[in-house]
Motif scaffolding. Sequence first.
Motif, PDB file in Angstrom:
ATOM      1  N   GLY A 165     -30.041  77.595 135.295  1.00 32.66           N
ATOM      2  CA  GLY A 165     -29.907  78.529 134.186  1.00 32.66           C
ATOM      3  C   GLY A 165     -29.608  77.805 132.896  1.00 32.66           C
ATOM      4  N   THR A 205     -21.928  74.685 130.367  1.00 30.43           N
ATOM      5  CA  THR A 205     -22.988  74.782 131.366  1.00 30.43           C
ATOM      6  C   THR A 205     -22.636  75.829 132.411  1.00 30.43           C
ATOM      7  N   GLN A 206     -23.512  75.969 133.409  1.00 28.88           N
ATOM      8  CA  GLN A 206     -23.250  76.892 134.507  1.00 28.88           C
ATOM      9  C   GLN A 206     -21.981  76.488 135.256  1.00 28.88           C
ATOM     10  N   SER A 252     -24.894  83.088 131.184  1.00 36.87           N
ATOM     11  CA  SER A 252     -25.145  83.869 132.388  1.00 36.87           C
ATOM     12  C   SER A 252     -26.076  83.085 133.296  1.00 36.87           C
ATOM     13  N   ALA A 253     -25.921  83.290 134.599  1.00 39.63           N
ATOM     14  CA  ALA A 253     -26.750  82.564 135.559  1.00 39.63           C
ATOM     15  C   ALA A 253     -28.173  83.085 135.534  1.00 39.63           C
ATOM     16  N   ALA A 280     -26.103  75.480 140.245  1.00 32.43           N
ATOM     17  CA  ALA A 280     -26.687  76.695 139.678  1.00 32.43           C
ATOM     18  C   ALA A 280     -27.699  76.357 138.591  1.00 32.43           C
TER      19      ALA A 280
END
Length: 230
Positions: free
Chosen positions: A65, A57-58, A170-171, A63
């Motif tokens: 995404g 995960t982020q 990636s975020a 965050a």
Amino acid sequence: MSRSLRHGALAATAIAFSIVSLSACAAGNNAETLKVRPDNAATSVGTIKVQNANVITQAEPEAEGPAVVVATLFNDGTEDEVLESVTLPGTDVQVKLQPAKGTGPVEIPAGGRVVLGGKGNASAVIEGGREAAQDGNVQQVVFKLSRTGDVGLGANVVPATGYYKDFGPSAAPEAPAATPSATPEAGGSETPEAPAGETPESPAAGTPESPAAGTEQQGTPETATAGTTG
């Protein structure tokens, strides 16, 4: 040598051996010494092996995404396989597969492997990652192969930190800040300035001009010439 002395020597030898063994284990099992990777999920079905499976995960809990599924799939068979889908049973999320280059299916060549996750590798991106998995849980993941069928296992859910930093998603991009538009001031429009180097235009036609210096004006009586008789 008496029996008591023999027993004492044997006991000392046993204790010394135990200390040496424990010391060796302490050094040998140290993850920093052996560069051991974290304990990741693995399984096999037929000629397909899945290793190092995780859901990442982020990095930051707040965050937003996607999340990603990372794994290495080995094909020990004599026929190529296609990874048709990756699903997370018990959730409604979609997992988007993308090959390492270009478009098309993610293929596992005979006698070869494919890596999901990481720079330059194929990817399995989970939209709505926070809804699908929570850090610290074990998430069931099913890899569907064209010949072998379903290969399922429980993958650890971890944030993209530490060892997993380079394999994480990636975020989500931030929305650009709104730029305020220029508003003319109240009380009228602005007066345009003359471009640099240009002079103001001459007065418009019909505007009376000032008489030039030395020009006679109409109706002005002439001065009598000196010496003129009355």
